[in-house]
Design a protein around this motif. Structure first.
Motif, short mmCIF file in Angstrom:
data_model
loop_
_atom_site.label_atom_id
_atom_site.label_comp_id
_atom_site.label_asym_id
_atom_site.label_seq_id
_atom_site.Cartn_x
_atom_site.Cartn_y
_atom_site.Cartn_z
N ALA A 152 -7.68 5.48 6.77
CA ALA A 152 -6.62 5.81 5.81
C ALA A 152 -6.59 4.85 4.64
CB ALA A 152 -5.26 5.82 6.52
N ASN A 153 -6.76 3.54 4.91
CA ASN A 153 -6.68 2.55 3.84
C ASN A 153 -7.49 1.32 4.25
OD1 ASN A 153 -5.71 0.42 2.02
ND2 ASN A 153 -4.15 1.91 1.42
N LEU A 156 1.23 5.15 6.57
CA LEU A 156 0.45 3.98 6.96
C LEU A 156 1.27 3.03 7.83
CD1 LEU A 156 -2.35 2.74 6.58
CD2 LEU A 156 -1.46 1.50 4.59
N TYR A 191 0.84 -1.19 0.00
CA TYR A 191 0.00 0.00 0.00
C TYR A 191 0.88 1.24 0.00
CZ TYR A 191 -2.83 -3.82 1.77
OH TYR A 191 -3.42 -5.04 1.94
N LYS A 192 0.48 2.22 -0.76
CA LYS A 192 1.30 3.42 -0.97
C LYS A 192 0.84 4.61 -0.14
CE LYS A 192 3.41 0.95 -4.00
NZ LYS A 192 4.72 0.36 -3.66
N SER A 193 -0.04 4.38 0.83
CA SER A 193 -0.53 5.49 1.64
C SER A 193 0.60 6.01 2.53
CB SER A 193 -1.72 5.03 2.51
OG SER A 193 -2.79 4.58 1.70
N LYS A 194 0.76 7.31 2.53
CA LYS A 194 1.83 7.92 3.31
C LYS A 194 1.51 7.83 4.80
CE LYS A 194 4.60 12.12 3.62
NZ LYS A 194 4.79 13.51 3.14
N LYS A 247 -7.85 4.51 12.78
CA LYS A 247 -7.12 5.42 11.89
C LYS A 247 -6.66 4.69 10.62
CE LYS A 247 -5.34 8.51 15.50
NZ LYS A 247 -4.10 9.03 16.16
N ILE A 248 -6.20 3.44 10.81
CA ILE A 248 -5.78 2.64 9.65
C ILE A 248 -6.97 2.36 8.74
CG2 ILE A 248 -4.80 0.43 8.95
CD1 ILE A 248 -3.24 0.38 11.58
N LYS A 249 -8.12 2.08 9.33
CA LYS A 249 -9.31 1.79 8.53
C LYS A 249 -9.72 2.99 7.70
CE LYS A 249 -13.98 -0.13 8.98
NZ LYS A 249 -15.00 -0.63 9.94
N CYS A 273 -5.75 -2.14 3.60
CA CYS A 273 -4.74 -2.48 4.61
C CYS A 273 -5.41 -2.95 5.89
CB CYS A 273 -3.85 -1.28 4.87
SG CYS A 273 -2.56 -1.57 6.11
#
Length: 689
Positions: A444-445, A418, A413-416, A440-442, A448
């Motif tokens: 954001a992505n 993460l 995953y390319k989320s900054k 927060k992870i949910k 993931c």
């Protein structure tokens, strides 16, 4: 598949009755040491026959070794007498959270350019020929061997009209060679001398490699040697030639890799003669020709086994790929002592990280530490490890390394940011903090979040893990051990085990000295953690609730309840680390309770001293210990392997289940070769006349 098994007497087994992982020992010998007496209520009986192929067996092989006179160490290296070097300089630092490793500088290639002279002595005929070849490369001329007899040879310039000559003869019949006559003046032209590069063979480069660095495993890599040879010798050598040169240097220094497999069982026998209660095993197989070939080898020192019983019941397993002629993988089992330093337990050489290899390795480790619900095993999420663990240690809790998990998150995953969120969620003590970070992870992505949820939060988080991980959420302890052993990965198998033995001897000596001088009731590193906890709770107020229970309120109004009798706190730090949190320390101050009474037993100086009470000795010299005939007459051949095509890999090999990061491709814009523009309208480009 066939195995070898040569027990001295009937083995014994001590059965676990308390459910504790350390209340268990299986010995190869029939005589029980004092520390392995059966506990009350335990039973002792003869162990069933050992698994097929397990052995404390050996093959005695002797080889003739000619000592070469080595030139002095280059001035760029610091030299000190061994008596002035402390054992602590060979030790590794404590590792509570993480550690960094410093790369060593590569020294310059300092080549002995002494010219031959009448009376110069060489250790052998080969050394004389190679020494003159090195001199010819340095002086940039070519020669040929024109006459050879049993005890002498003549070297001449490649140009038959040139007067350059050398006559070397054997000194009586002792094997030493000396230069009897020499004429070193050249009368040939420069075109003939340009052929000197032909003398830069892999064998010659291997002798340069060995004579100037002593230990080739500590010398430059093949790609670095390419540059050094080009700069100092003006010879352009291929990568594979430099790689072969390093292999030749290893054979010259440590012996042949094939001979090492012949000597492995003999070495284990001599090692056990000086190290009581050491456990070794060798697994072999029969090939199509009926020859016995090496498959696996296991080693656990008796001093490590005794010391491991004084540690936290946490086992960290990992594998590192070997780079010798026959490749293979070194599997390790280790833990941390009470001072947060890596504590090696067992080592195994196998053909690969397969389910069969991991099962064989863990079955040998199970002889030392039993399966129990108090045991925690930490590793990466290798499918073979998971399967082997479920077979050998079904009761133990298995935790995944968060570092490998974060690498997968970064690759997938390319989320900054993460990976940082995943780290914060994994290291959370409170469930409320974990749930907040996981949400927060949910956000954001979502992909993931689903990936981590499918793995299972009980595998990679501190909060929901069902066992005790203490401060060990990663396998960095095993990585630290692999880094210390990395210099021996290219060595033959016996030399690698000898390197491990010398390393552990130094570590045990340094830590035994350090622990005996320590005057505190807890180890130095635990004392640092306690001081940190005290600083984090400065300004907090404490209110007694009932006997041994207190309410602590911080500067920002956060409240926590401490129970000193059960060693628990609502912040969960006390329970997870077994080290009192700042709230518990404030409560202890209010009732005058010493801090050391709140710390886990394995963090105390007494246990630290007992951990390193044993001594690891070198193997017995050849001939000083009698080898059983059935072992002395045994011949173990190396495994059948095929070197993979292409350049040998020296970078880190990702574990199975670990997603390698995507390769970054450099995009080159399409430009017109005439005008240097973007090239969108090449047909309209006008070139000025």
């Amino acid at each position: 598949m066939a195995g070898i098994s040569v027990p001295k007497t009937a083995p014994h087994i001590i059965h676990c009755t308390t459910g504790d992982a350390f209340d268990h020992t299986v010995l190869v010998s029939g005589e029980l040491p004092p520390y392995c007496k059966p506990e009350l209520g335990s039973s002792s009986r003869n162990c069933p026959p050992p698994p097929r192929g397990s052995a404390s067996a050996g093959a005695s092989r002797t080889r003739a070794h000619q000592d070469q006179i080595r030139p002095p160490t280059p001035p760029s290296r610091e030299t000190r007498p061994l008596s002035e070097i402390s054992d602590e300089e060979f030790d590794v630092p404590p590792l509570f959270d993480d550690t960094l490793y410093e790369a060593e500088d590569v020294p310059n290639l300092d080549i002995d350019d002494d010219e031959p002279y009448v009376g110069k002595l060489y250790a052998s005929k080969q050394d004389c020929q190679i020494g003159i070849a090195i001199y010819a490369i340095k002086e940039q001329f070519h020669f040929r061997q024109t006459r050879t007899s049993r005890h002498s040879f003549v070297l001449s310039c490649h140009d038959t009209r040139c007067d350059w000559r050398i006559l070397a003869k054997e000194l009586t019949t002792c094997g030493y060679y000396t230069i009897n006559k020499c004429q070193l003046n050249h009368t040939c032209d420069m075109d003939t001398r340009r052929l000197y590069k032909k003398r830069a063979t892999a064998k010659v480069l291997g002798h340069i490699y060995r004579s100037k660095y002593g230990d080739p495993t500590d010398a430059p890599k093949a790609v670095q040697l390419q540059q050094l040879i080009l700069e100092d010798l003006r010879v352009s050598a291929s990568y594979m030639k430099c790689h072969r040169a390093k292999g030749i240097a290893l054979d010259l220094t440590h012996g042949n890799a094939e001979e090492s497999f012949l000597n492995i069982a003999d070495y284990f026998e001599r090692l056990k003669a000086t190290n009581p209660d050491t456990i070794t095993a060798i697994e072999t197989e029969i090939d199509d020709d009926g020859a016995t070939r090496f498959l696996y080898a296991f080693l656990a020192f008796g001093a490590s086994i005794k010391g491991f019983r004084r540690l936290r019941p946490v086992l960290i397993i990992d594998g590192t790929h070997l780079s010798g002629k026959y490749k293979g993988v070194l599997l390790t089992a280790s833990s941390q002592d009470g001072n947060f330093q890596v504590f090696p337990l067992a080592f195994t050489v196998v053909d690969g990280e397969t389910e069969e290899a991991w099962t064989w390795f863990l079955s040998k480790v199970e002889r030392i530490i039993a399966d129990a619900n108090t045991l925690t095993i930490i590793s990466d999420r290798h499918a073979s490890i998971v399967k082997a663990k479920s077979l050998v240690f079904p009761k133990a809790h298995h935790g995944a390394c968060i570092v490998h998990l974060m690498r997968n998150v970064v690759s997938r995953y390319k989320s900054k940011g993460l990976a940082k969120m995943v780290c914060e969620a994994a290291f959370s003590f409170r469930r409320s903090d974990f749930d907040k970070n996981f949400d927060k992870i949910k956000i954001a992505n979502a992909a993931c979040f689903k990936y981590l949820e499918d793995i299972g939060t009980a595998k990679w988080t501190r909060t929901y893990f069902q066992g005790n991980r203490y401060n060990l959420l990663t396998s960095n302890v095993a990585e630290q051990l692999n880094n210390a052993i990395s210099k021996s990965r290219a060595s033959p198998i016996v030399e690698m085990f000898m390197f491990i033995q010398r390393m552990l001897t130094r570590w045990f000596s340094a830590r035994r000295t350090k622990s005996s001088k320590h005057r505190g009731l807890v180890t130095p590193e635990v004392d640092k953690v306690i001081q940190t906890h005290i600083r984090l709770t400065k300004g907090s107020k404490i209110y007694p609730s009932r006997d041994w229970s207190f309410s602590v309120r911080g500067l920002f109004g956060h409240g926590n309840t401490v129970h000193l009798d059960t060693k628990a706190c609502t912040c969960q730090v006390f329970q997870k680390l077994k080290i009192p949190c700042g709230h518990a320390l404030l409560a202890a101050d209010s009732v005058g309770l010493p801090y050391n009474q709140l710390v886990g037993e394995f963090y105390k100086t007494k246990y630290w001293i007992e951990t390193y009470a044993g001594v690891i000795y070198p193997e017995a010299p050849v001939g000083d210990h009698s080898i059983p005939p059935e072992i002395a007459d045994l011949t173990i051949y190396p495994p059948k392997t095929r070197r993979p095509s292409g350049r040998p890999r020296e970078c880190r090999i990702p574990s199975t289940g670990e997603i390698p990061p995507a390769k970054k491709t450099k995009t080159v814009p399409n430009k017109c070769t005439r005008c240097g523009g973007t090239g969108h309208n090449r047909t309209r480009c006008i070139v000025p006349l």
